[in-house]
Design an enzyme around this catalytic site. Sequence first.
Site, mmCIF file in Angstrom:
data_model
loop_
_atom_site.group_PDB
_atom_site.id
_atom_site.type_symbol
_atom_site.label_atom_id
_atom_site.label_comp_id
_atom_site.label_asym_id
_atom_site.label_seq_id
_atom_site.Cartn_x
_atom_site.Cartn_y
_atom_site.Cartn_z
ATOM 1 N N GLY A 55 39.413 46.887 39.432
ATOM 2 C CA GLY A 55 38.248 45.608 38.752
ATOM 3 C C GLY A 55 37.189 47.159 38.694
ATOM 4 N N GLY A 56 36.779 48.545 38.973
ATOM 5 C CA GLY A 56 36.669 49.712 39.440
ATOM 6 C C GLY A 56 35.709 49.576 38.604
ATOM 7 C CG LEU A 57 36.263 51.476 35.471
ATOM 8 C CD1 LEU A 57 36.249 52.851 34.033
ATOM 9 C CD2 LEU A 57 35.088 52.505 35.852
ATOM 10 C CG LEU A 60 29.205 43.799 40.544
ATOM 11 C CD1 LEU A 60 30.164 41.949 41.117
ATOM 12 C CD2 LEU A 60 27.629 43.478 40.593
ATOM 13 C CG ASP A 99 48.235 46.418 35.149
ATOM 14 O OD1 ASP A 99 49.106 46.534 34.053
ATOM 15 O OD2 ASP A 99 47.740 45.446 35.573
ATOM 16 C CE1 TYR A 188 33.014 32.949 37.331
ATOM 17 C CE2 TYR A 188 35.440 35.048 37.318
ATOM 18 C CZ TYR A 188 33.466 34.494 37.352
ATOM 19 O OH TYR A 188 32.631 34.905 38.132
ATOM 20 C CE LYS A 192 36.810 34.933 40.280
ATOM 21 N NZ LYS A 192 37.528 36.487 41.305
HETATM 22 C C1 VAH Z 1 29.685 34.741 34.563
HETATM 23 N N1 VAH Z 1 27.897 36.502 35.690
HETATM 24 O O1 VAH Z 1 28.674 34.455 34.145
HETATM 25 C C2 VAH Z 1 29.611 35.796 36.018
HETATM 26 C C3 VAH Z 1 29.191 34.981 37.108
HETATM 27 C C4 VAH Z 1 27.879 33.676 37.954
HETATM 28 C C5 VAH Z 1 27.916 33.953 37.235
HETATM 29 O O2 VAH Z 1 30.779 34.753 37.622
HETATM 30 O O3 VAH Z 1 30.941 34.453 33.929
#
Ligand code: VAH
Length: 366
Positions: A55-57, A60, A99, A188, A192
């Site tokens: 995910g280098g692009l 971060l 990928d 998300y 995580k």
């Molecule tokens: C987001 N910038 O807003 C990301 C981040 C801390 C939030 O993971 O989803």
Amino acid sequence: MAVLRMWRLRPACPGLSTLLPSRFLGIAPWQVPAGARFQSTSISEADLPRVLITGGLGQLGVGLANLLRRRFGKDNVILSDIKKPPAQVFHSGPFVYADILDYKHLREIVVNHRITWLLHYSALLSAVGEANVSLARAVNVTGLHNILDVAAEHNLRLFVPSTIGAFGPTSPRNPTPDLCIQRPRTIYGVSKVHAELMGEYYHYRYGLDFRCLRYPGIISADSQPGGGTTDYAVEIFRAAARSGKFECNLAAGCRLPMMYIEDCLRATLEIMEAPAESLSTRVYNINAMSFTPEELARELCKHVPGFRVTYSVDPLRQAIADSWPMNLDDSNARRDWGWKHDFDLPELVTLMLNFHSSNTRVARAN
Ligand code: VAH
């Protein structure tokens, strides 16, 4: 086709029978000499890590690659993504297509480039994830499983970023400790939390050297945010430098933890170089500053007189932000491996405006 994860018996240590996916086919992690410890002092050539960034692009990756290339040498840090890199990125060091949903190809990259460290940044962030849950689940969950398997098979030191988004409305918010209830309400955040738990599982079960930091909203000058809830705090600086006005999609009083990208990238290198015996856990909060849009606007007005912020709240992003921490308790990171932030709000605003103002002058001159 469902991936049939056949597990094969391999003794991890006397008395402990451990199953490994047959697709590992390789040697078990414990059969590979533990990776050299990378002190923050001089490192011999033989101990230099061979780094792959996925995910280098994103926001971060390029900055991280630049930092690690300064530390370990340009050719020891390989940036990867599924998109074509801009010319200056392509010419700044090794870049490959990767990928994370293609497990076989991931293994080829790790073997062909003799990778020893993997920093995994491929993910759909909070807001874009809610707009495409099935893709977010594939990339953030199935992709992570591939990363874990290839890291365990080749005994890699693995970093996976987590986020304030891994907490939810029932988590304590101010401050939020490392260990507490985590019931996020976004795909998300759920993915995580899964990454944190799976990384810890692979660490305790297979000896994987898994390391993870929960990032606040990251603010960068020369890279774009990736469709998250904290993106306003990046976009506002360009607007302040260019037009002197900004429409904010979060409420004026919405407090969130934020961090300047240089602190974030340095923390990532520091946790990766920390001696394993100094780590009391594998997942750490890191904190720097916490502000609301109106506090940020007030600081900006000190540099841009007359700067005006209007508010057009995005209900989705606001609901997500309202479920997130206001401040992270990062005392464990500060105790275990000496984490401390360098940039607070005044320094952040000065740095970001200097960057955007000079870029705006250049743009107007051309
Ligand atoms: C987001 N910038 O807003 C990301 C981040 C801390 C939030 O993971 O989803």
